[in-house]
Design a protein around this motif. Structure first.
Motif, PDB file in Angstrom:
ATOM      1  N   ALA A   1       0.699  -1.121  -0.176  1.00  0.00           N
ATOM      2  CA  ALA A   1      -0.042  -0.051   0.020  1.00  0.00           C
ATOM      3  C   ALA A   1       0.879   1.309   0.221  1.00  0.00           C
ATOM      4  N   ARG A   2       1.864   1.163   0.695  1.00  0.00           N
ATOM      5  CA  ARG A   2       2.924   2.552   0.778  1.00  0.00           C
ATOM      6  C   ARG A   2       3.510   2.689  -0.717  1.00  0.00           C
ATOM      7  N   SER A   3       3.946   1.692  -1.275  1.00  0.00           N
ATOM      8  CA  SER A   3       4.657   1.741  -2.370  1.00  0.00           C
ATOM      9  C   SER A   3       3.570   2.118  -3.314  1.00  0.00           C
ATOM     10  N   ASP A   4       2.559   1.765  -3.513  1.00  0.00           N
ATOM     11  CA  ASP A   4       1.502   2.084  -4.459  1.00  0.00           C
ATOM     12  C   ASP A   4       1.109   3.451  -4.398  1.00  0.00           C
ATOM     13  N   HIS A   5       0.971   4.154  -2.908  1.00  0.00           N
ATOM     14  CA  HIS A   5       0.702   5.607  -2.734  1.00  0.00           C
ATOM     15  C   HIS A   5       1.782   6.239  -3.191  1.00  0.00           C
ATOM     16  N   ALA A   6       3.175   5.828  -2.948  1.00  0.00           N
ATOM     17  CA  ALA A   6       4.291   6.457  -3.378  1.00  0.00           C
ATOM     18  C   ALA A   6       4.207   6.652  -4.964  1.00  0.00           C
ATOM     19  N   ARG A   7       3.977   5.499  -5.593  1.00  0.00           N
ATOM     20  CA  ARG A   7       3.911   5.570  -7.058  1.00  0.00           C
ATOM     21  C   ARG A   7       2.992   6.700  -7.622  1.00  0.00           C
ATOM     22  N   ARG A   8       1.611   6.500  -6.913  1.00  0.00           N
ATOM     23  CA  ARG A   8       0.556   7.442  -7.453  1.00  0.00           C
ATOM     24  C   ARG A   8       0.956   8.993  -7.228  1.00  0.00           C
TER      25      ARG A   8
END
Length: 61
Positions: free
Chosen positions: A42-49
């Motif tokens: 979730a953290r990596s997805d948020h950072a990518r977005r």
């Protein structure tokens, strides 16, 4: 005199200790909990977005 011990119980206790030690080693070597994996994803997805939102149009990767 010494007290007699139940050899079967002593063997089972020894095996439990060995299995627990092996499980602890494997946990350190291989594992993270499912919650930790989900949180990391979730953290990596948020950072990518967030990075994609700040991208300037026309800029190539």
């Amino acid at each position: 005199m010494t007290t007699p011990i139940n050899l079967r119980a002593a063997r089972k206790q020894r095996d439990r200790v060995r299995k627990r030690a092996e499980a602890d080693e494997n946990a350190v070597k291989f594992g993270r909990s499912k919650a930790a994996k989900v949180l990391d994803a979730a953290r990596s997805d948020h950072a990518r977005r967030m990075l994609d939102q700040h991208r300037i149009d026309g800029e190539e990767e």
